[in-house]
Design a protein around this motif. Structure first.
Motif, PDB file in Angstrom:
ATOM      1  N   UNK A   1       0.804  -1.220   0.000  1.00 58.07           N
ATOM      2  CA  UNK A   1       0.000   0.000   0.000  1.00 58.07           C
ATOM      3  C   UNK A   1       0.842   1.277   0.000  1.00 58.07           C
ATOM      4  N   UNK A   2       2.165   1.141   0.054  1.00 61.40           N
ATOM      5  CA  UNK A   2       3.046   2.320   0.161  1.00 61.40           C
ATOM      6  C   UNK A   2       4.133   2.284  -0.905  1.00 61.40           C
ATOM      7  N   UNK A   3       3.775   2.419  -2.178  1.00 64.59           N
ATOM      8  CA  UNK A   3       4.786   2.291  -3.234  1.00 64.59           C
ATOM      9  C   UNK A   3       5.851   3.369  -3.205  1.00 64.59           C
ATOM     10  N   UNK A   4       5.562   4.520  -2.570  1.00 64.65           N
ATOM     11  CA  UNK A   4       6.586   5.562  -2.482  1.00 64.65           C
ATOM     12  C   UNK A   4       7.732   5.134  -1.570  1.00 64.65           C
ATOM     13  N   UNK A   5       7.517   4.069  -0.777  1.00 62.42           N
ATOM     14  CA  UNK A   5       8.592   3.495   0.033  1.00 62.42           C
ATOM     15  C   UNK A   5       9.099   2.184  -0.557  1.00 62.42           C
ATOM     16  N   UNK A   6       8.198   1.359  -1.046  1.00 61.37           N
ATOM     17  CA  UNK A   6       8.612   0.041  -1.532  1.00 61.37           C
ATOM     18  C   UNK A   6       9.108   0.055  -2.970  1.00 61.37           C
ATOM     19  N   UNK A   7       8.629   0.991  -3.767  1.00 65.66           N
ATOM     20  CA  UNK A   7       9.038   1.098  -5.174  1.00 65.66           C
ATOM     21  C   UNK A   7       9.192   2.579  -5.539  1.00 65.66           C
ATOM     22  N   UNK A   8      10.127   3.268  -4.891  1.00 67.06           N
ATOM     23  CA  UNK A   8      10.213   4.719  -5.089  1.00 67.06           C
ATOM     24  C   UNK A   8      10.569   5.136  -6.513  1.00 67.06           C
ATOM     25  N   UNK A   9      11.400   4.357  -7.199  1.00 67.77           N
ATOM     26  CA  UNK A   9      11.787   4.758  -8.550  1.00 67.77           C
ATOM     27  C   UNK A   9      10.583   4.746  -9.483  1.00 67.77           C
ATOM     28  N   UNK A  10       9.797   3.673  -9.442  1.00 66.64           N
ATOM     29  CA  UNK A  10       8.614   3.595 -10.304  1.00 66.64           C
ATOM     30  C   UNK A  10       7.606   4.680  -9.938  1.00 66.64           C
ATOM     31  N   UNK A  11       7.428   4.902  -8.640  1.00 67.98           N
ATOM     32  CA  UNK A  11       6.488   5.931  -8.186  1.00 67.98           C
ATOM     33  C   UNK A  11       6.936   7.312  -8.625  1.00 67.98           C
ATOM     34  N   UNK A  12       8.205   7.608  -8.406  1.00 64.34           N
ATOM     35  CA  UNK A  12       8.731   8.927  -8.763  1.00 64.34           C
ATOM     36  C   UNK A  12       8.703   9.153 -10.267  1.00 64.34           C
ATOM     37  N   UNK A  13       9.005   8.121 -11.044  1.00 65.21           N
ATOM     38  CA  UNK A  13       8.967   8.264 -12.505  1.00 65.21           C
ATOM     39  C   UNK A  13       7.561   8.619 -12.975  1.00 65.21           C
ATOM     40  N   UNK A  14       6.562   7.954 -12.418  1.00 61.81           N
ATOM     41  CA  UNK A  14       5.183   8.227 -12.826  1.00 61.81           C
ATOM     42  C   UNK A  14       4.775   9.648 -12.450  1.00 61.81           C
ATOM     43  N   UNK A  15       5.157  10.085 -11.256  1.00 63.07           N
ATOM     44  CA  UNK A  15       4.800  11.434 -10.810  1.00 63.07           C
ATOM     45  C   UNK A  15       5.512  12.491 -11.637  1.00 63.07           C
ATOM     46  N   UNK A  16       6.807  12.307 -11.877  1.00 64.00           N
ATOM     47  CA  UNK A  16       7.552  13.343 -12.610  1.00 64.00           C
ATOM     48  C   UNK A  16       7.110  13.402 -14.072  1.00 64.00           C
ATOM     49  N   UNK A  17       6.738  12.277 -14.660  1.00 65.84           N
ATOM     50  CA  UNK A  17       6.190  12.317 -16.023  1.00 65.84           C
ATOM     51  C   UNK A  17       4.900  13.114 -16.064  1.00 65.84           C
ATOM     52  N   UNK A  18       4.057  12.880 -15.101  1.00 67.52           N
ATOM     53  CA  UNK A  18       2.790  13.614 -15.017  1.00 67.52           C
ATOM     54  C   UNK A  18       3.037  15.111 -14.838  1.00 67.52           C
TER      55      UNK A  18
END
Length: 267
Positions: A245-262
């Motif tokens: 439930x916390x991808x910003x901790x468990x998968x930060x690269x994927x989470x950050x990539x999606x946010x920065x693309x947006x």
């Protein structure tokens, strides 16, 4: 009222960039965004805060009446936006904060120009034609257990919520965060969160919106992300290659990539 002290507001990053507000979920605080901030602060002004009852917020500001509904937390967000005189900010909300962001948008629409919802859920209890992931009995038992022994509940539930059993340090961090929250204030926030129903509020969202869900999430299954996507016209749904439930901790690269693309597409 000193809003910045009440909510332990932190401002970092590029003062000339578009503002991104990072809002944590239940049992957490702004430190949970520490792996996301470095991906944003070169190009964006980054605002973080703690909800009253969490982190280093001012506990004297806590009101069971105010925080017995998500609107109370949304008013805090609106007041943070107002005291910082934000305009067209991007609100990034994890878990219940995604719905708090929707309510805050309705209160101060000129101050929030886009939404990012990380593992959102507008309703946790199953309903006719809707799968939230829990039965009413499940939620009653969860809340009873939490209120009877908050520390024990935290130790048992935090690793389940985090997922990623092969990385126990993640579950331990969430357990520590839960246990650092005042139990009485956590009881109120938990009841407000798990009994909330924000489905009707989604139809009023008229700003660019990114929805991030995970391949497996015991709190917000993928059906929930799909429901939110259908409910918000023009929204974008990205399923992260992540579990828990916390991808910003468990998968930060994927989470950050999606946010920065947006964020780049908003320019």
């Amino acid at each position: 009222m000193d809003v910045e002290r009440r909510n332990n507001v932190t401002v970092t990053g590029n003062p000339h960039g578009r503002t991104v507000v990072l809002a944590h979920g239940f049992g957490c605080d702004q430190n949970m965004w520490r792996l996301t901030v470095p991906a944003l602060e070169a190009d964006h002004r980054v605002v973080m805060f703690d909800y009253v009852g969490s982190g280093r917020s001012d506990p004297s500001a806590f009101s069971p009446e105010r925080y017995s509904s998500l609107e109370g937390y949304a008013r805090d967000v609106a007041e943070v936006c107002e005291v910082l005189d934000l305009r067209d900010a991007v609100f990034v909300g994890h878990s219940v904060s995604a719905m708090i962001g929707v309510l805050a948008l309705g209160m101060v629409p000129e101050r929030i120009g886009a939404l990012v919802m990380v593992s959102p859920s507008p309703r946790y209890i199953d309903d006719e034609g809707y799968r939230g992931g829990f039965s009413a009995e499940d939620i009653d038992e969860l809340l009873a257990s939490l209120e009877a022994n908050y520390l024990g509940w935290s130790a048992a539930m935090a690793p389940v919520i985090m997922g990623n059993a092969e990385r126990p340090e993640l579950g331990e961090e969430l357990t520590h965060s839960f246990c650092a929250t005042d139990p009485e204030m956590a009881h109120v926030f938990a009841r407000t969160t798990f009994l909330s129903d924000s489905r009707d509020d989604l139809k009023g969202v008229g700003v660019p919106t990114l929805i991030l869900d995970c391949l497996q999430d015991v709190i917000a299954p993928r059906e929930v992300g799909a429901f939110v996507h259908r409910a918000i016209p023009g929204s974008t749904l990205v399923t992260l290659d992540a579990t828990g439930h916390c991808p910003h901790l468990s998968a930060p690269e994927a989470t950050n990539d999606a946010i920065t693309r947006f964020l780049a597409e908003l320019r």
